[in-house]
Design a protein around this motif. Structure first.
Motif, PDB file in Angstrom:
ATOM      1  N   LYS A   1      36.757  20.392  28.073  1.00  0.00           N
ATOM      2  CA  LYS A   1      37.788  19.400  28.185  1.00  0.00           C
ATOM      3  C   LYS A   1      38.244  18.833  26.821  1.00  0.00           C
ATOM      4  O   LYS A   1      39.064  19.290  26.247  1.00  0.00           O
ATOM      5  CB  LYS A   1      37.819  18.208  29.082  1.00  0.00           C
ATOM      6  N   ARG A   2      37.162  18.488  26.173  1.00  0.00           N
ATOM      7  CA  ARG A   2      37.176  18.440  24.909  1.00  0.00           C
ATOM      8  C   ARG A   2      37.884  19.358  24.379  1.00  0.00           C
ATOM      9  O   ARG A   2      38.404  19.533  23.926  1.00  0.00           O
ATOM     10  CB  ARG A   2      36.232  18.045  24.831  1.00  0.00           C
ATOM     11  N   VAL A   3      37.210  20.744  24.420  1.00  0.00           N
ATOM     12  CA  VAL A   3      37.544  22.469  23.449  1.00  0.00           C
ATOM     13  C   VAL A   3      39.051  21.759  23.811  1.00  0.00           C
ATOM     14  O   VAL A   3      39.980  22.235  23.192  1.00  0.00           O
ATOM     15  CB  VAL A   3      37.351  22.870  23.506  1.00  0.00           C
ATOM     16  N   GLU A   4      39.719  22.166  25.557  1.00  0.00           N
ATOM     17  CA  GLU A   4      41.159  22.268  25.570  1.00  0.00           C
ATOM     18  C   GLU A   4      42.328  21.389  25.007  1.00  0.00           C
ATOM     19  O   GLU A   4      42.895  21.149  24.784  1.00  0.00           O
ATOM     20  CB  GLU A   4      41.174  22.384  27.635  1.00  0.00           C
ATOM     21  N   TYR A   5      41.295  20.011  24.864  1.00  0.00           N
ATOM     22  CA  TYR A   5      42.195  19.189  24.304  1.00  0.00           C
ATOM     23  C   TYR A   5      42.612  19.284  23.026  1.00  0.00           C
ATOM     24  O   TYR A   5      43.628  18.898  22.710  1.00  0.00           O
ATOM     25  CB  TYR A   5      41.822  17.572  24.453  1.00  0.00           C
ATOM     26  N   ILE A   6      42.191  19.351  22.652  1.00  0.00           N
ATOM     27  CA  ILE A   6      42.040  19.800  21.266  1.00  0.00           C
ATOM     28  C   ILE A   6      42.342  20.942  20.874  1.00  0.00           C
ATOM     29  O   ILE A   6      43.462  21.438  19.822  1.00  0.00           O
ATOM     30  CB  ILE A   6      39.973  20.618  19.877  1.00  0.00           C
ATOM     31  N   ARG A   7      42.689  22.132  21.899  1.00  0.00           N
ATOM     32  CA  ARG A   7      43.520  23.565  21.599  1.00  0.00           C
ATOM     33  C   ARG A   7      44.759  22.393  21.512  1.00  0.00           C
ATOM     34  O   ARG A   7      45.626  23.427  20.927  1.00  0.00           O
ATOM     35  CB  ARG A   7      43.100  24.119  22.787  1.00  0.00           C
TER      36      ARG A   7
ATOM     37  N   PHE B   1      36.315  27.350  16.906  1.00  0.00           N
ATOM     38  CA  PHE B   1      35.807  27.450  15.761  1.00  0.00           C
ATOM     39  C   PHE B   1      33.927  26.407  15.453  1.00  0.00           C
ATOM     40  O   PHE B   1      34.018  27.007  15.135  1.00  0.00           O
ATOM     41  CB  PHE B   1      36.877  27.844  14.797  1.00  0.00           C
ATOM     42  N   TYR B   2      35.175  25.451  15.413  1.00  0.00           N
ATOM     43  CA  TYR B   2      34.029  24.688  15.385  1.00  0.00           C
ATOM     44  C   TYR B   2      35.485  23.340  15.887  1.00  0.00           C
ATOM     45  O   TYR B   2      36.348  23.170  15.768  1.00  0.00           O
ATOM     46  CB  TYR B   2      34.026  23.933  13.501  1.00  0.00           C
ATOM     47  N   ASP B   3      34.276  21.750  16.055  1.00  0.00           N
ATOM     48  CA  ASP B   3      34.773  20.634  16.484  1.00  0.00           C
ATOM     49  C   ASP B   3      35.925  20.531  15.674  1.00  0.00           C
ATOM     50  O   ASP B   3      35.955  20.731  14.212  1.00  0.00           O
ATOM     51  CB  ASP B   3      33.766  19.611  17.208  1.00  0.00           C
ATOM     52  N   LEU B   4      36.585  19.015  15.725  1.00  0.00           N
ATOM     53  CA  LEU B   4      37.691  18.685  14.945  1.00  0.00           C
ATOM     54  C   LEU B   4      36.525  17.680  13.908  1.00  0.00           C
ATOM     55  O   LEU B   4      35.417  17.133  14.148  1.00  0.00           O
ATOM     56  CB  LEU B   4      37.901  17.403  15.432  1.00  0.00           C
TER      57      LEU B   4
ATOM     58  N   THR C   1      39.663  10.012  21.576  1.00  0.00           N
ATOM     59  CA  THR C   1      38.598   8.705  21.181  1.00  0.00           C
ATOM     60  C   THR C   1      38.346   8.032  22.681  1.00  0.00           C
ATOM     61  O   THR C   1      37.240   7.086  21.779  1.00  0.00           O
ATOM     62  CB  THR C   1      39.537   8.448  20.307  1.00  0.00           C
ATOM     63  N   GLY C   2      38.578   8.230  23.765  1.00  0.00           N
ATOM     64  CA  GLY C   2      38.125   7.826  24.572  1.00  0.00           C
ATOM     65  C   GLY C   2      37.147   8.629  25.168  1.00  0.00           C
ATOM     66  O   GLY C   2      36.557   8.695  25.112  1.00  0.00           O
TER      67      GLY C   2
ATOM     68  N   ARG D   1      32.457  13.083  21.073  1.00  0.00           N
ATOM     69  CA  ARG D   1      32.233  14.412  20.852  1.00  0.00           C
ATOM     70  C   ARG D   1      30.736  13.698  21.076  1.00  0.00           C
ATOM     71  O   ARG D   1      30.277  12.351  20.664  1.00  0.00           O
ATOM     72  CB  ARG D   1      32.405  14.233  19.702  1.00  0.00           C
ATOM     73  N   THR D   2      29.794  14.362  21.698  1.00  0.00           N
ATOM     74  CA  THR D   2      28.242  14.201  21.713  1.00  0.00           C
ATOM     75  C   THR D   2      27.357  15.258  21.510  1.00  0.00           C
ATOM     76  O   THR D   2      26.612  14.325  21.042  1.00  0.00           O
ATOM     77  CB  THR D   2      28.243  13.876  23.532  1.00  0.00           C
ATOM     78  N   ARG D   3      28.154  16.274  21.392  1.00  0.00           N
ATOM     79  CA  ARG D   3      27.198  17.172  20.696  1.00  0.00           C
ATOM     80  C   ARG D   3      28.066  17.986  20.189  1.00  0.00           C
ATOM     81  O   ARG D   3      29.324  18.471  20.387  1.00  0.00           O
ATOM     82  CB  ARG D   3      26.047  18.120  21.728  1.00  0.00           C
ATOM     83  N   GLU D   4      27.930  19.154  19.734  1.00  0.00           N
ATOM     84  CA  GLU D   4      29.374  20.281  18.762  1.00  0.00           C
ATOM     85  C   GLU D   4      28.846  21.459  19.819  1.00  0.00           C
ATOM     86  O   GLU D   4      27.959  21.383  20.311  1.00  0.00           O
ATOM     87  CB  GLU D   4      28.201  20.790  17.461  1.00  0.00           C
ATOM     88  N   PHE D   5      29.726  21.773  20.185  1.00  0.00           N
ATOM     89  CA  PHE D   5      30.367  22.908  20.966  1.00  0.00           C
ATOM     90  C   PHE D   5      29.713  23.993  20.893  1.00  0.00           C
ATOM     91  O   PHE D   5      30.138  24.595  19.443  1.00  0.00           O
ATOM     92  CB  PHE D   5      31.026  22.763  21.680  1.00  0.00           C
TER      93      PHE D   5
END
Length: 405
Positions: free
Chosen positions: A119-125, A187-190, A311-312, A316-320
């Motif tokens: 989900k974090r990846v989808e929201y960043i996208r 490619f990388y997290d924020l 931010t809620g 981030r808990t770990r790098e994907f």
């Protein structure tokens, strides 16, 4: 205000040996053929319009494509599917993140991992795609004002677009061609602190959009140049296959973020603005510009919701690592697949054909929204003045990397 004069298309005036070129010997005494572009500023440097005029009135327009040749589809049929992203960037090069998102979704759907993306990846996208949507619309709005004589709004939107480009460069390392949304992830997290900087930018941008409404969209001169000009009735828009702000400017609430509900868009609250003829007729140049400005405001709303999630609950808990889902060499099963997404300019679609044995697509066909949107130009230009033709061309917001691909 300009009003179109009715002209009938006369195919007998075309050159028999070159069907798309007018034979000047067959024109009437008062008509002449002039070329607008490819060097004309409003034709993006690579489009040539062969215009038949009767004095100042446009009788017919023949767009001549070519002169760029990105060759995206042939590249995509000779490179591994997860290595095509840099070529996708170079089609709509002012909306590259959105194009990457569409392509990555298509390959993920073929691999059957579309629902496994974190989900974090989808929201960043969605976050970076909406930032890029704003940047793309700013180019459309600013250069359109410049085309018809408004210089100050161009400087303002380019100033604000620069903030977005710096944010996206911070994320990806590239200024315009990002290679950031990968098959299976990112490619990388924020970068650390990105969410705070993005929130700061959004708070800065909101009052600037109010100024943009006052100085450009509701400007008396701008309204007189764009209202009742280049009217695209809804049925005509549908028949020509135009999409995006052009179709919505004609009054049809068609947005694939809502219709197809891809990625996490179904979880996000936003509206789809449509033209309603506030200043002239529904589907005129003013409506199309107004829709783009309103879409920028909706993108701001989407970005705020993404930042709240990132931010809620989705901190981030770990790098994907995308390799958790996608191996270095991918082999989708043999199939035909079409996937589409809502790019800043309309429907970007990819058709894939795979044989199940190779990581290279047998066929990859891009449905470029700019190509389809540009096709309506001859139908909506006849009978207007030459100065109105420039206003009509600019209102279509096409990028030639996606037309001559």
């Amino acid at each position: 205000m300009s009003q179109a004069i009715e002209y009938k298309y006369r195919p007998e005036n075309l050159n028999e040996s070159a069907p798309n070129v007018y034979d000047e010997s067959k024109l009437t005494r008062e008509e002449m053929v002039i070329n607008i572009g490819p060097q004309h500023p409003s034709t993006h440097g690579v489009l040539r319009l062969e215009v038949v005029t009767d004095g100042e009135i446009v009788v017919d327009v023949v767009p001549h494509l070519g002169y760029l040749h990105r060759c995206f589809e042939k590249h995509a049929e000779s490179v591994a599917m997860n290595g095509v992203i840099p070529f996708v960037d170079r089609m709509d090069y002012v909306g590259a993140m959105n194009s990457e998102h569409a392509y990555a979704m298509g390959v993920e759907r073929m691999l059957g991992i579309e629902d496994k993306i974190p989900k974090r990846v989808e929201y960043i996208r969605v976050l970076v795609a909406e930032l890029n949507r704003i940047a793309s619309h700013f180019v459309a709005i600013g250069t359109y004002g410049l085309d018809i004589g408004a210089f100050t709004p161009f400087l303002w939107v380019m100033r604000d677009r620069e903030h977005i480009l710096r944010l996206l460069e911070w994320v990806s390392g590239a200024r315009m061609l990002y290679n950031y949304i990968w098959v299976g992830g990112l490619f990388y997290d924020l970068p650390v602190g990105f969410e705070e900087k993005c929130t700061e930018f959004i708070n800065y941008l909101k009052p600037k959009l109010v100024e943009l409404d006052e100085v450009l969209v509701n400007n008396k001169i701008f309204i007189e140049r764009t209202a009742n000009v280049g009217v695209i009735p809804r049925n005509l828009a549908i028949n020509y296959g135009v999409t995006g702000p052009i179709l919505r400017g004609s009054g049809l609430r068609m947005d694939y973020r809502k219709v197809d509900g891809y990625s996490v868009y179904p979880e996000i609250d936003f509206e789809v603005p449509i033209g309603n003829g506030q200043m002239g007729q529904t589907g005129d140049c003013w409506d199309r510009t107004w829709v783009r400005v309103e879409e920028v405001k909706q993108s701001v709303k989407i970005i705020e919701q993404c930042l709240t999630q990132l931010t809620g609950d989705l901190k981030r808990t770990r790098e994907f690592d995308p390799r958790e889902l996608v191996p270095k060499k991918i082999r989708p099963k043999a199939q035909d697949l079409y996937v589409r997404a809502e790019n800043p300019k309309g429907e970007l679609g990819f058709f894939f054909r795979t044989d199940g044995r190779s990581d290279v697509a047998v066929r990859c066909k891009a449905r470029g929204c700019s190509f389809s949107n540009l096709s309506i130009l001859p139908a909506i230009s006849k009978g207007y003045m030459v100065a109105d033709l420039i206003a009509i061309v600019g209102s279509l917001d096409f990028v030639m990397g996606e037309v001559d691909r």
